[in-house]
Design a protein around this motif. Sequence first.
Motif, PDB file in Angstrom:
ATOM      1  N   THR A 147       2.498  -2.281  -6.915  1.00 22.62           N
ATOM      2  CA  THR A 147       1.591  -2.667  -8.002  1.00 22.62           C
ATOM      3  C   THR A 147       0.131  -2.514  -7.575  1.00 22.62           C
ATOM      4  OG1 THR A 147       3.222  -4.256  -8.854  1.00 22.62           O
ATOM      5  CG2 THR A 147       0.922  -4.547  -9.549  1.00 22.62           C
ATOM      6  N   ILE A 148      -0.181  -2.931  -6.350  1.00 19.52           N
ATOM      7  CA  ILE A 148      -1.545  -2.802  -5.848  1.00 19.52           C
ATOM      8  C   ILE A 148      -1.957  -1.332  -5.769  1.00 19.52           C
ATOM      9  CG2 ILE A 148      -3.007  -3.110  -3.804  1.00 19.52           C
ATOM     10  CD1 ILE A 148      -1.500  -5.715  -3.262  1.00 19.52           C
ATOM     11  N   THR A 149      -1.059  -0.496  -5.272  1.00 21.37           N
ATOM     12  CA  THR A 149      -1.356   0.936  -5.161  1.00 21.37           C
ATOM     13  C   THR A 149      -1.648   1.544  -6.535  1.00 21.37           C
ATOM     14  OG1 THR A 149       0.121   1.065  -3.241  1.00 21.37           O
ATOM     15  CG2 THR A 149      -0.510   3.137  -4.278  1.00 21.37           C
ATOM     16  N   LEU A 150      -0.795   1.208  -7.502  1.00 17.50           N
ATOM     17  CA  LEU A 150      -0.990   1.717  -8.864  1.00 17.50           C
ATOM     18  C   LEU A 150      -2.288   1.187  -9.468  1.00 17.50           C
ATOM     19  CD1 LEU A 150       0.071   3.291 -11.291  1.00 17.50           C
ATOM     20  CD2 LEU A 150       1.352   1.239 -11.971  1.00 17.50           C
ATOM     21  N   ALA A 151      -2.573  -0.090  -9.237  1.00 17.89           N
ATOM     22  CA  ALA A 151      -3.787  -0.702  -9.787  1.00 17.89           C
ATOM     23  C   ALA A 151      -5.042  -0.040  -9.212  1.00 17.89           C
ATOM     24  CB  ALA A 151      -3.796  -2.197  -9.483  1.00 17.89           C
ATOM     25  N   LEU A 152      -5.022   0.293  -7.939  1.00 14.77           N
ATOM     26  CA  LEU A 152      -6.172   0.959  -7.319  1.00 14.77           C
ATOM     27  C   LEU A 152      -6.366   2.361  -7.889  1.00 14.77           C
ATOM     28  CD1 LEU A 152      -5.686  -0.156  -3.611  1.00 14.77           C
ATOM     29  CD2 LEU A 152      -7.538  -0.837  -5.148  1.00 14.77           C
ATOM     30  N   CYS A 153      -5.248   3.026  -8.140  1.00 17.00           N
ATOM     31  CA  CYS A 153      -5.320   4.365  -8.731  1.00 17.00           C
ATOM     32  C   CYS A 153      -5.933   4.302 -10.140  1.00 17.00           C
ATOM     33  CB  CYS A 153      -3.918   4.967  -8.786  1.00 17.00           C
ATOM     34  SG  CYS A 153      -3.871   6.660  -9.397  1.00 17.00           S
ATOM     35  N   VAL A 154      -5.466   3.327 -10.914  1.00 16.41           N
ATOM     36  CA  VAL A 154      -5.978   3.161 -12.283  1.00 16.41           C
ATOM     37  C   VAL A 154      -7.450   2.754 -12.252  1.00 16.41           C
ATOM     38  CG1 VAL A 154      -5.790   1.782 -14.391  1.00 16.41           C
ATOM     39  CG2 VAL A 154      -3.716   2.616 -13.240  1.00 16.41           C
ATOM     40  N   THR A 155      -7.808   1.880 -11.320  1.00 19.40           N
ATOM     41  CA  THR A 155      -9.205   1.432 -11.199  1.00 19.40           C
ATOM     42  C   THR A 155     -10.128   2.613 -10.923  1.00 19.40           C
ATOM     43  OG1 THR A 155      -8.542  -0.744 -10.372  1.00 19.40           O
ATOM     44  CG2 THR A 155     -10.793  -0.024  -9.892  1.00 19.40           C
ATOM     45  N   GLY A 156      -9.732   3.467 -10.006  1.00 21.97           N
ATOM     46  CA  GLY A 156     -10.539   4.645  -9.706  1.00 21.97           C
ATOM     47  C   GLY A 156     -10.680   5.555 -10.905  1.00 21.97           C
ATOM     48  N   PHE A 157      -9.596   5.695 -11.661  1.00 17.79           N
ATOM     49  CA  PHE A 157      -9.635   6.544 -12.854  1.00 17.79           C
ATOM     50  C   PHE A 157     -10.555   5.951 -13.923  1.00 17.79           C
ATOM     51  CE2 PHE A 157      -7.965   7.852 -17.002  1.00 17.79           C
ATOM     52  CZ  PHE A 157      -8.016   9.235 -16.856  1.00 17.79           C
ATOM     53  N   GLY A 208     -12.069   8.953  -6.866  1.00 21.92           N
ATOM     54  CA  GLY A 208     -11.825   7.532  -6.629  1.00 21.92           C
ATOM     55  C   GLY A 208     -10.385   7.146  -6.899  1.00 21.92           C
ATOM     56  N   ALA A 209      -9.781   7.790  -7.913  1.00 23.75           N
ATOM     57  CA  ALA A 209      -8.388   7.509  -8.251  1.00 23.75           C
ATOM     58  C   ALA A 209      -7.449   7.911  -7.118  1.00 23.75           C
ATOM     59  CB  ALA A 209      -8.009   8.242  -9.535  1.00 23.75           C
ATOM     60  N   VAL A 210      -7.902   8.857  -6.295  1.00 25.53           N
ATOM     61  CA  VAL A 210      -7.117   9.277  -5.138  1.00 25.53           C
ATOM     62  C   VAL A 210      -7.532   8.499  -3.891  1.00 25.53           C
ATOM     63  CG1 VAL A 210      -6.572  11.194  -3.592  1.00 25.53           C
ATOM     64  CG2 VAL A 210      -6.741  11.583  -6.065  1.00 25.53           C
ATOM     65  N   LEU A 211      -8.833   8.331  -3.709  1.00 24.22           N
ATOM     66  CA  LEU A 211      -9.356   7.724  -2.493  1.00 24.22           C
ATOM     67  C   LEU A 211      -8.960   6.258  -2.331  1.00 24.22           C
ATOM     68  CD1 LEU A 211     -11.102   7.971   0.040  1.00 24.22           C
ATOM     69  CD2 LEU A 211     -13.077   7.324  -1.360  1.00 24.22           C
ATOM     70  N   LEU A 212      -9.036   5.484  -3.399  1.00 21.98           N
ATOM     71  CA  LEU A 212      -8.736   4.055  -3.295  1.00 21.98           C
ATOM     72  C   LEU A 212      -7.293   3.788  -2.845  1.00 21.98           C
ATOM     73  CD1 LEU A 212     -10.700   2.562  -6.345  1.00 21.98           C
ATOM     74  CD2 LEU A 212     -11.248   2.393  -3.912  1.00 21.98           C
ATOM     75  N   PRO A 213      -6.286   4.396  -3.492  1.00 22.57           N
ATOM     76  CA  PRO A 213      -4.915   4.159  -3.010  1.00 22.57           C
ATOM     77  C   PRO A 213      -4.648   4.741  -1.622  1.00 22.57           C
ATOM     78  CG  PRO A 213      -4.926   5.741  -4.821  1.00 22.57           C
ATOM     79  CD  PRO A 213      -6.290   5.146  -4.761  1.00 22.57           C
ATOM     80  N   VAL A 214      -5.305   5.869  -1.312  1.00 20.91           N
ATOM     81  CA  VAL A 214      -5.128   6.442   0.034  1.00 20.91           C
ATOM     82  C   VAL A 214      -5.691   5.499   1.090  1.00 20.91           C
ATOM     83  CG1 VAL A 214      -5.910   8.282   1.584  1.00 20.91           C
ATOM     84  CG2 VAL A 214      -5.003   8.855  -0.667  1.00 20.91           C
ATOM     85  N   ALA A 215      -6.840   4.904   0.806  1.00 19.44           N
ATOM     86  CA  ALA A 215      -7.435   3.955   1.747  1.00 19.44           C
ATOM     87  C   ALA A 215      -6.535   2.735   1.926  1.00 19.44           C
ATOM     88  CB  ALA A 215      -8.809   3.523   1.241  1.00 19.44           C
ATOM     89  N   TRP A 216      -5.935   2.273   0.840  1.00 20.70           N
ATOM     90  CA  TRP A 216      -5.025   1.120   0.896  1.00 20.70           C
ATOM     91  C   TRP A 216      -3.782   1.436   1.722  1.00 20.70           C
ATOM     92  CZ3 TRP A 216      -3.751  -3.724   0.648  1.00 20.70           C
ATOM     93  CH2 TRP A 216      -2.449  -4.108   0.316  1.00 20.70           C
ATOM     94  N   VAL A 217      -3.189   2.592   1.450  1.00 18.49           N
ATOM     95  CA  VAL A 217      -1.987   3.008   2.189  1.00 18.49           C
ATOM     96  C   VAL A 217      -2.315   3.199   3.672  1.00 18.49           C
ATOM     97  CG1 VAL A 217      -0.303   4.871   2.474  1.00 18.49           C
ATOM     98  CG2 VAL A 217      -0.866   4.040   0.183  1.00 18.49           C
ATOM     99  N   SER A 218      -3.469   3.763   3.959  1.00 19.39           N
ATOM    100  CA  SER A 218      -3.886   3.972   5.357  1.00 19.39           C
ATOM    101  C   SER A 218      -4.066   2.637   6.079  1.00 19.39           C
ATOM    102  CB  SER A 218      -5.194   4.763   5.413  1.00 19.39           C
ATOM    103  OG  SER A 218      -5.032   6.046   4.840  1.00 19.39           O
TER     104      SER A 218
END
Length: 226
Positions: free
Chosen positions: A43-53, A60-70
Motif C-alpha cells: 500500500t505504501i509503495t502504491l501510495a508513493l507512486c500515486v503521490t508522485g503522479f 516522481g512517480a517512479v523515484l518515490l517508490p524506488v527510494a522506498w524500496v531501496s
Amino acid sequence: MQVLIRQYRSSDKDAVLNLFCDGTLEHIYPCFRNAMTSPLYLTITLALCVTGFLLGSVFGAVLLPVAWVSLIYYCSHELYSCYVRCRLQTDMQDITGSFMSRPDDCFWVAEAEVEGRAHIVGMVAVMAKEDLKEKQGELFRMIIYPHCRRMGIGYRLTQTVIDFCKERGFSKVVLERSSTQTAGVALYKKLGFSLVLSHTKAEAHSWIILLTRVKILRMEKHLCLK
C-alpha cells in the motif's frame, strides 16, 4: 552422501567462517521479500507512486517508490550484515576460545566427502547458561550448506546438541531465530521446541528492525533427564 558430525578443529576455521557468512547473509533477500510483500508495504509503495503522479511528475512517480524500496532493501541488508560484522569481531573471531574452552560448551561441524574431498557442510554450537534456578544450553550458529539441506543434517546437528545437554544435566535447550528463518523454525518445532516469546532486540539499530518487520523468536525444549 555420508555425513560425519564431529567437534570443531582449528583447521576448520576458514571453512566455518565462510559458511557462517554465506549462510547468514542469504537471509537478506527473504527478509526484503517478506517485508515488501506485506499488505502495508504494498500500500505504501502504491501510495508513493500515486503521490508522485499527482504532483505532476512521471519521474516522481517512479523515484518515490524506488527510494522506498531501496530503503527497505538497505535495512534488510544491514540487519544481517551488522550481525555478521559483530560476530566476526567477537565469538567467531576465536571459535576455540569462545565455544571449546569450557567443558559444558561445544562446537560441532558436519563434514561430508564431495568429489573425493572433505567439506564442511554444516555447523552448530552450544553454550551453557546458568542462573540460581537451573542450568540450560543455548544453541547457536546452526547453518547448513544450501545444497545439503533436506538431508537430515540439521536434524542430526540439533539432536547432537540435545544429547550433549542431557548428558550434562541441563534442564532445557534454548535458541533464538529470526522470523524469516521459517525452515529452521519448522525443524525445531518438529524436534519438540516451543515458541516462548518474540522480541526485536538485535545488533542493528531499532529503526532498521522496525522497517524490516523482523521479530526474533525465542524457542526452548525442556529435557527429560534420566
